[in-house]
Design an enzyme around this catalytic site. Structure first.
Site, PDB file in Angstrom:
ATOM      1  CG  HIS A 531      58.230  57.705   8.953  1.00 25.50           C
ATOM      2  ND1 HIS A 531      59.624  57.655   8.823  1.00 25.50           N
ATOM      3  CD2 HIS A 531      57.952  57.827  10.392  1.00 25.50           C
ATOM      4  CE1 HIS A 531      59.958  57.996  10.222  1.00 25.50           C
ATOM      5  NE2 HIS A 531      59.128  58.182  11.069  1.00 25.50           N
ATOM      6  CD  GLU A 532      54.791  58.611  11.768  1.00 23.50           C
ATOM      7  OE1 GLU A 532      55.026  57.908  12.781  1.00 23.50           O
ATOM      8  OE2 GLU A 532      55.223  59.729  11.804  1.00 23.50           O
ATOM      9  CG  HIS A 535      57.516  54.444  13.704  1.00 26.80           C
ATOM     10  ND1 HIS A 535      58.959  54.097  13.867  1.00 26.80           N
ATOM     11  CD2 HIS A 535      57.302  55.846  13.149  1.00 26.80           C
ATOM     12  CE1 HIS A 535      59.576  55.050  13.765  1.00 26.80           C
ATOM     13  NE2 HIS A 535      58.829  56.210  13.362  1.00 26.80           N
ATOM     14  CD  GLU A 591      61.554  58.024  14.284  1.00 21.90           C
ATOM     15  OE1 GLU A 591      60.982  58.144  13.036  1.00 21.90           O
ATOM     16  OE2 GLU A 591      60.984  57.837  15.235  1.00 21.90           O
ATOM     17  CG  ASP A 595      63.063  57.814   7.667  1.00 18.14           C
ATOM     18  OD1 ASP A 595      61.805  58.414   7.880  1.00 18.14           O
ATOM     19  OD2 ASP A 595      64.078  58.717   7.839  1.00 18.14           O
ATOM     20  CG  HIS A 657      63.583  61.542  13.617  1.00 20.22           C
ATOM     21  ND1 HIS A 657      63.123  62.418  14.732  1.00 20.22           N
ATOM     22  CD2 HIS A 657      62.611  60.998  13.092  1.00 20.22           C
ATOM     23  CE1 HIS A 657      61.728  61.869  15.025  1.00 20.22           C
ATOM     24  NE2 HIS A 657      61.285  61.176  14.037  1.00 20.22           N
ATOM     25  NE  ARG A 663      63.997  61.270   8.709  1.00 25.47           N
ATOM     26  CZ  ARG A 663      63.157  61.757   9.708  1.00 25.47           C
ATOM     27  NH1 ARG A 663      62.827  62.628  10.201  1.00 25.47           N
ATOM     28  NH2 ARG A 663      61.725  60.952   9.455  1.00 25.47           N
TER      29      ARG A 663
HETATM   30 ZN   LIG Z   1      59.125  58.351  13.061  1.00 32.65          ZN
END
Ligand SMILES: [Zn+2]
Length: 695
Positions: A531-532, A535, A591, A595, A657, A663
């Site tokens: 996820h990071e 980004h 976000e 995800d 988010h 999510r």
């Molecule tokens: Zn994030």
């Protein structure tokens, strides 16, 4: 052929060894206690994974507005830190550490309710005096003596930002450089809906009640405080109306405006002498030619006409209100009860956390690297650090290896994307300096806790951090800096640093454990890592290059293809509803991209680990699930979250988010691998056949 391969995988999974260690039994029990096995996983996987846990009333602590795995781990970390704080004698590995000692002092003063009650309102009245006094509590207040530049700079010096925000941060277009930045702000509620939406009357009433209670506790007359509350509410309503809405703040190119102090001065004319204000704040003159970044120029010029239309007494009531508001948590019980009332109206919390929990929260918020040093020593081993690094390396490889499959990008853009991915710096666990007592002490050298009260120690810390931030202007960007302290249950990607950071606080059970089945580890921390990483390539992150500079490295055709693919996600998430309100697919887009990309990298890395290690992953007792099913269950249960009804609605506007349930659902609907792992028939809700894919 493909049917055979699937069959073979199932047979291999059947051969997986069932783990019967106490750890595995406990983990399996914890996972099963969340699940509602009466729900068809192909119909609603979130309900299947989470529903039983969410129905259990003991699941929901009355002092929380949202509760799930993150908050549970946060509470467990806090309990570990409490023990460390109770036991520490101010040393680190046998060596005296002034920083560790300061953390102990802060914690002890926070825990001392007697001192807090005995001091009463005196410390607050002193601060009020320092920011130009309050017409409400000072009979001798005089508009002619009220010096807006001095008082505003004083409030900013205490870390409070009425009217607008000003801070020193990295130049988006030159990440080596630190610049003075200006942005919008200035309202008690960050959610503009509270001033103008359907429920604004409810929030208006809650605001007025809180303002009146607090100001009267500080000595204001009843009728005057009622009038001032109304005036400040009206003033904030006007400010909220000129703030740019979150959905129009997603493009860093549009937000970035380079100006000089000399040019910006005009925007403040009539109410604030900008040069004098920054001189008082920075404790030195800032020349007119100094370049600054303005993220909200229209807001600042519109603010001027609002400010110029009210009396100075309203400005003073407003400014002091923001100062007082930020200090209420440090005040005697009567103040904190008023605050709880206000919080209930906002987010539905019914009680305050235990004092020790609040004190650990504030101690880590105040001197987090010192607390972090103790926490890391107790809870994060060198072995863990190395293991986590290996998992992260696998996730990076998976992301990089999947780039050639993104055929919607042209070759040039794809090559630059790969370059950027390779340049991403990773930081795991903690910054090295915290393990060197001399360096840790030097970091906090100028932070002095001389008071016997938490109130005064907190003020000292606020002044320390504001100065630390403003002093950055003198130096090049420090790339070793951490924006989170080690005990936090969180992680981040910084576009300006092009780095991903995973504090030790999140590298704990159930996100990570050396003895867990790897399916669970990759589904939880692996997904967070992916996820990071993703980004760096979301709708905002993609606009920064590998050096962390806003710089257009995309060809037009790749941008068009990216926009088309992300529009699919905007539409997918905008269709989800909470209490009949739709999610905002635009404000949550970054976000959602992260995800969706994150879980793909995690799954790919997990499969590679299985293939390369030759180790058969373990099965959990009682859960007759394949390793891929466990991977998806682990991912889903990370997000099992309870929201109070009030906070659920608030989060739709304030949280970038998506609502936790979506999510999970939003991501898994897009994954053919999920549908095949659970053998979901085509046309079932989790395998509707409509899929979005970006990374
Ligand atoms: Zn994030």
């Amino acid at each position: 052929m493909s049917a055979f391969l699937v069959l073979q995988r199932i047979q291999l999974d059947d051969l997986m060894q069932v783990c019967s260690s106490p750890d595995c039994i406990e983990t399996s029990g914890a996972m099963m206690s969340q699940m509602d096995l009466s729900v068809d996983p192909c119909s609603d996987f979130y309900e299947y994974s989470c529903a039983r846990g969410l129905q259990d009333p003991s699941f929901i602590p009355p002092d929380k507005s949202k509760w799930g795995l993150f908050s549970k781990l946060d509470k467990r970390n806090k309990a570990v830190i409490k023990k460390l704080m109770d036991e520490t004698n101010g040393t680190y590995e046998g060596v005296n550490s002034s920083a560790v000692y300061k953390s102990k002092v802060y914690y002890d003063t926070c825990m001392n309710a007697t001192i807090r009650e005995n001091l009463g309102i005196d410390p607050m009245l002193q601060v009020i005096d320092n920011v130009g006094s309050w017409p409400l509590t000072d009979q001798h207040w005089n508009a002619n003596d009220w010096d807006v530049e001095e008082n505003l700079a004083m409030a900013y010096g205490y870390g409070v930002s009425p009217f607008f925000s000003i801070f020193v941060s990295t130049d988006d277009k030159n990440s080596n450089k630190q610049m003075i930045c200006f942005d919008q702000g200035g309202t008690t509620f960050s959610d503009y809906n509270r001033y103008s939406g359907n429920e604004s009357e409810k929030f208006h009433a809650a605001f007025v009640k809180y303002f009146r209670s607090v100001s009267q506790l500080l000595g204001a007359e009843e009728s005057e405080s009622a009038q001032a509350a109304e005036e400040v509410w009206q003033f904030e309503t006007k400010i909220s109306a000129i703030q740019t809405k979150p959905e129009n703040r997603t493009d860093p190119w549009e937000l970035y405006h380079l100006m000089t102090i000399g040019q910006l001065k005009q925007d403040f004319s009539g109410w604030l002498n900008l040069s004098r204000f920054v001189e008082v704040l920075f404790e030195e003159a800032i020349p007119d030619g100094e370049k600054v970044i303005v993220y909200a120029p229209d807001f600042l010029s519109n603010l001027t006409s609002i400010v110029n239309s009210v009396e100075k007494s309203v400005l003073a009531n407003y400014l002091t209100w923001h100062m007082v508001l930020s200090l209420v948590p440090l005040m005697p019980l009567s103040f904190r009860l008023a605050m709880l009332d206000f919080e209930y109206a906002q987010s539905g919390v019914q009680s305050s956390p235990a004092l020790w929990e609040e004190c650990i929260e504030r101690t880590t918020g105040t001197i987090g690297f010192a607390v972090g040093a103790l926490f890391v020593k107790k809870s994060f081993s060198e072995d863990s650090k190395q293991n986590v690094q290996k998992i992260l390396d696998g996730i990076r490889n998976a992301f990089e290896e999947s780039l050639p499959e993104t055929s919607w990008m042209d070759v040039n853009t794809r090559e630059r994307a790969l370059d950027k991915a390779k340049a991403i710096i990773d930081k795991i666990g903690y910054p090295d300096f915290i393990k060197q007592p001399a360096e840790l002490d030097a970091y906090y050298e100028k932070l002095k806790f001389e008071g016997t009260s938490e109130f005064n120690n907190s003020l000292a810390a606020r002044i320390f951090y504001v100065k630390k931030n403003l002093l950055k202007l003198k130096n090049e960007t420090d790339r070793t800096e951490w924006a989170m302290s080690p005990e936090m249950v969180n992680a981040y990607y910084s576009p300006a640093m092009n780095e991903i950071v995973f504090p030790a606080g999140i590298l704990q059970k159930p996100f990570y454990d050396a003895n867990y089945p790897k399916s669970l580890v990759y589904g939880a921390i692996g997904m967070v890592m992916g996820h990071e990483l993703t980004h760096g390539f979301d709708n905002s992150g993609r606009k920064y290059d590998k050096h962390g500079n806003l710089h257009d490295w995309w060809t037009n055709s790749s941008v068009t293809a990216f926009d088309k693919r992300t529009q699919c996600l905007v539409e997918e998430y905008s269709a989800f509803k909470v209490q009949s309100e739709n999610l905002n697919g635009l404000t949550t887009l970054g976000e959602n991209i992260a995800d969706n990309g994150g879980i793909k990298s995690a799954l790919k890395a997990y499969k590679t680990w299985k293939d390369e290690s030759g180790v058969r992953d373990i099965k959990l007792p009682g859960l007759n699930m394949t390793s891929e099913q466990l991977f998806f269950l682990s991912f889903s249960q990370v997000w099992c979250s309870y929201y109070t009804p009030q906070y659920a609605l608030q989060s739709l506007v304030t949280d970038p988010h998506s609502y936790a349930k979506f999510r999970v659902i939003g991501v898994l609907k897009n994954m053919p691998e999920f549908a095949s792992a659970f053998q979901c028939a085509k046309g079932t809700p989790m395998n509707s056949g409509e899929r979005c894919s970006v990374w």
